[in-house]
Design an enzyme around this catalytic site. Structure first.
Site, PDB file in Angstrom:
ATOM      1  N   LYS A  13      29.318  60.275 -27.121  1.00 42.39           N
ATOM      2  CA  LYS A  13      30.789  59.704 -27.482  1.00 42.39           C
ATOM      3  C   LYS A  13      29.212  58.933 -28.554  1.00 42.39           C
ATOM      4  O   LYS A  13      30.082  58.791 -29.122  1.00 42.39           O
ATOM      5  CB  LYS A  13      29.366  58.787 -26.115  1.00 42.39           C
ATOM      6  CG  LYS A  13      30.493  59.510 -24.689  1.00 42.39           C
ATOM      7  CD  LYS A  13      30.737  57.791 -23.983  1.00 42.39           C
ATOM      8  CE  LYS A  13      29.435  57.420 -23.205  1.00 42.39           C
ATOM      9  NZ  LYS A  13      28.951  58.231 -22.406  1.00 42.39           N
ATOM     10  N   ARG A  88      32.347  51.622 -18.069  1.00 45.82           N
ATOM     11  CA  ARG A  88      31.585  52.667 -16.871  1.00 45.82           C
ATOM     12  C   ARG A  88      32.908  52.550 -15.948  1.00 45.82           C
ATOM     13  O   ARG A  88      31.679  53.322 -14.565  1.00 45.82           O
ATOM     14  CB  ARG A  88      30.467  52.219 -17.097  1.00 45.82           C
ATOM     15  CG  ARG A  88      30.072  53.545 -17.844  1.00 45.82           C
ATOM     16  CD  ARG A  88      27.903  53.031 -18.110  1.00 45.82           C
ATOM     17  NE  ARG A  88      27.725  53.784 -18.207  1.00 45.82           N
ATOM     18  CZ  ARG A  88      26.716  53.685 -19.293  1.00 45.82           C
ATOM     19  NH1 ARG A  88      27.022  53.347 -20.210  1.00 45.82           N
ATOM     20  NH2 ARG A  88      25.834  54.887 -19.837  1.00 45.82           N
ATOM     21  N   ARG A 124      16.732  65.310 -26.997  1.00 46.33           N
ATOM     22  CA  ARG A 124      16.689  64.207 -27.539  1.00 46.33           C
ATOM     23  C   ARG A 124      15.954  63.271 -27.353  1.00 46.33           C
ATOM     24  O   ARG A 124      15.142  63.168 -26.431  1.00 46.33           O
ATOM     25  CB  ARG A 124      17.849  63.196 -26.725  1.00 46.33           C
ATOM     26  CG  ARG A 124      18.033  61.866 -27.319  1.00 46.33           C
ATOM     27  CD  ARG A 124      19.546  61.231 -26.813  1.00 46.33           C
ATOM     28  NE  ARG A 124      19.523  60.479 -25.765  1.00 46.33           N
ATOM     29  CZ  ARG A 124      20.801  59.917 -25.152  1.00 46.33           C
ATOM     30  NH1 ARG A 124      21.540  60.353 -25.643  1.00 46.33           N
ATOM     31  NH2 ARG A 124      20.618  59.371 -24.228  1.00 46.33           N
ATOM     32  N   ARG A 157      13.855  58.379 -24.775  1.00 49.00           N
ATOM     33  CA  ARG A 157      14.132  57.437 -24.236  1.00 49.00           C
ATOM     34  C   ARG A 157      13.875  57.476 -21.919  1.00 49.00           C
ATOM     35  O   ARG A 157      13.622  58.186 -21.719  1.00 49.00           O
ATOM     36  CB  ARG A 157      15.840  57.270 -24.138  1.00 49.00           C
ATOM     37  CG  ARG A 157      16.507  56.299 -24.787  1.00 49.00           C
ATOM     38  CD  ARG A 157      18.000  56.323 -25.154  1.00 49.00           C
ATOM     39  NE  ARG A 157      18.685  56.637 -23.961  1.00 49.00           N
ATOM     40  CZ  ARG A 157      19.991  56.388 -24.144  1.00 49.00           C
ATOM     41  NH1 ARG A 157      20.371  56.603 -24.786  1.00 49.00           N
ATOM     42  NH2 ARG A 157      19.876  56.312 -21.896  1.00 49.00           N
ATOM     43  N   ARG A 168      21.906  59.604 -13.544  1.00 48.55           N
ATOM     44  CA  ARG A 168      23.364  58.719 -14.665  1.00 48.55           C
ATOM     45  C   ARG A 168      24.787  59.789 -14.473  1.00 48.55           C
ATOM     46  O   ARG A 168      25.959  59.287 -14.280  1.00 48.55           O
ATOM     47  CB  ARG A 168      22.804  59.002 -15.785  1.00 48.55           C
ATOM     48  CG  ARG A 168      21.426  57.733 -16.015  1.00 48.55           C
ATOM     49  CD  ARG A 168      20.940  58.431 -16.691  1.00 48.55           C
ATOM     50  NE  ARG A 168      21.489  57.739 -19.115  1.00 48.55           N
ATOM     51  CZ  ARG A 168      20.821  58.632 -19.623  1.00 48.55           C
ATOM     52  NH1 ARG A 168      20.032  59.209 -19.202  1.00 48.55           N
ATOM     53  NH2 ARG A 168      21.674  58.478 -20.594  1.00 48.55           N
TER      54      ARG A 168
HETATM   55  P1  AMP Z   1      24.220  54.795 -22.367  1.00 48.73           P
HETATM   56  O1  AMP Z   1      22.959  54.342 -23.253  1.00 48.73           O
HETATM   57  O2  AMP Z   1      25.578  54.154 -22.623  1.00 48.73           O
HETATM   58  O3  AMP Z   1      23.287  56.036 -21.612  1.00 48.73           O
HETATM   59  O4  AMP Z   1      23.347  53.047 -20.836  1.00 48.73           O
HETATM   60  C1  AMP Z   1      22.069  53.115 -20.844  1.00 48.73           C
HETATM   61  C2  AMP Z   1      22.141  52.831 -19.937  1.00 48.73           C
HETATM   62  O5  AMP Z   1      22.037  51.289 -20.417  1.00 48.73           O
HETATM   63  C3  AMP Z   1      22.754  53.071 -18.463  1.00 48.73           C
HETATM   64  O6  AMP Z   1      22.062  54.011 -17.512  1.00 48.73           O
HETATM   65  C4  AMP Z   1      22.964  51.421 -18.007  1.00 48.73           C
HETATM   66  O7  AMP Z   1      21.828  51.428 -16.794  1.00 48.73           O
HETATM   67  C5  AMP Z   1      23.109  50.827 -19.060  1.00 48.73           C
HETATM   68  N1  AMP Z   1      24.247  50.531 -18.771  1.00 48.73           N
HETATM   69  C6  AMP Z   1      25.436  51.112 -20.613  1.00 48.73           C
HETATM   70  N2  AMP Z   1      26.634  49.962 -20.537  1.00 48.73           N
HETATM   71  C7  AMP Z   1      26.422  49.910 -19.177  1.00 48.73           C
HETATM   72  C8  AMP Z   1      28.082  49.942 -18.702  1.00 48.73           C
HETATM   73  N3  AMP Z   1      29.123  49.399 -18.897  1.00 48.73           N
HETATM   74  N4  AMP Z   1      27.671  49.634 -17.410  1.00 48.73           N
HETATM   75  C9  AMP Z   1      26.638  49.331 -16.226  1.00 48.73           C
HETATM   76  N5  AMP Z   1      25.895  49.552 -17.185  1.00 48.73           N
HETATM   77  C10 AMP Z   1      24.970  50.331 -18.576  1.00 48.73           C
END
Ligand code: AMP
Length: 223
Positions: A13, A88, A124, A157, A168
């Site tokens: 994404k 989400r 990554r 990360r 996740r």
């Molecule tokens: P990402 O970088 O999109 O993988 O997001 C990393 C982390 O941020 C996720 O595992 C969640 O803990 C938090 N996070 C990001 N976007 C959301 C969202 N829309 N709703 C809830 N938690 C989020």
């Protein structure tokens, strides 16, 4: 225009969002990046969400909505924006429609298997200096462990550990169903096979976006 990218972590994404931003000029908004920035800056919000993020769980809807709302009110989002990592859950989609309701939407679901995600995320590496993201599986340039763009040491990360990646993915599978149904009912959902090269995936995305945008223009010209 609002473009929403759906797909588990590791589906591409972020990469595709950046390509859309570059090609169409709509800024990419990653809620993960915005939340990580809050953590880095040590703000109240950052302190509240740090542990939840580390474990791979979802941050509370009202907290994520706050960062989204702030960002989409910026002037560069007026013509449109690309959401990466939001919504989400169905509730997040409904909240978004409340705060920014009459925008045309295109939702792209990037499909990928759990095995492919595990492999990609294990490779990554991120740059704490300039925010660039790399993958050791397909980038020889980073073999020294330094960012080719700014020279900082690359890191993993803290939610890219195998057990957290699995968690996740599980959460994604558990929460995505109602969201897909919602967008499918609205007739704005399109699926893209994410297990191809970056260029191939972007090729599919471009043809969907070009087609939808051309249709919209035509509709708006009709008396
Ligand atoms: P990402 O970088 O999109 O993988 O997001 C990393 C982390 O941020 C996720 O595992 C969640 O803990 C938090 N996070 C990001 N976007 C959301 C969202 N829309 N709703 C809830 N938690 C989020």
């Amino acid at each position: 225009m609002r473009i929403i990218l759906l797909g588990p972590a590791g589906s591409g994404k972020g990469t595709q969002g950046e390509l859309i931003e570059r090609h169409y000029g709509f800024p990419r908004i990653s809620t993960g990046d915005l939340l990580r920035l809050e953590v880095q800056k040590g703000t109240e919000l950052g302190k509240t969400v740090a542990e939840v993020m580390k474990s791979g769980q979802l941050v509370a809807d009202e907290l994520v909505l706050r960062v989204v709302k702030n960002r989409i009110n910026d002037p560069d989002c007026r013509a449109g924006y690309v959401l990466d990592g939001y919504p989400r859950t169905l509730n997040q989609a409904l909240l978004l429609e409340k705060i920014d309701d009459d925008r045309p939407e295109i939702v792209l679901e990037i499909k990928i298997s759990e095995e492919a995600v595990m492999e990609r995320l294990a490779g990554r590496r991120v740059c704490p200096g300039c925010g660039a993201v790399y993958n050791i599986n397909n980038s020889k340039a980073i073999s020294g462990g330094r960012c080719p763009a700014c020279g900082a040491g690359l890191t993993v990360r803290n939610d890219d550990r195998p057990e957290v990646i699995k968690e996740r993915f599980r959460i994604y599978r558990e929460t995505i169903g109602p969201l897909l149904e919602h967008y499918s009912r609205k007739k704005v959902l399109f699926q893209v096979d994410g297990q191809r090269t970056v260029e191939e995936v972007f090729g599919s995305i471009r043809s969907i976006l070009d087609d939808r945008m051309a249709r919209r223009q035509e509709e708006s010209r009709r008396p």
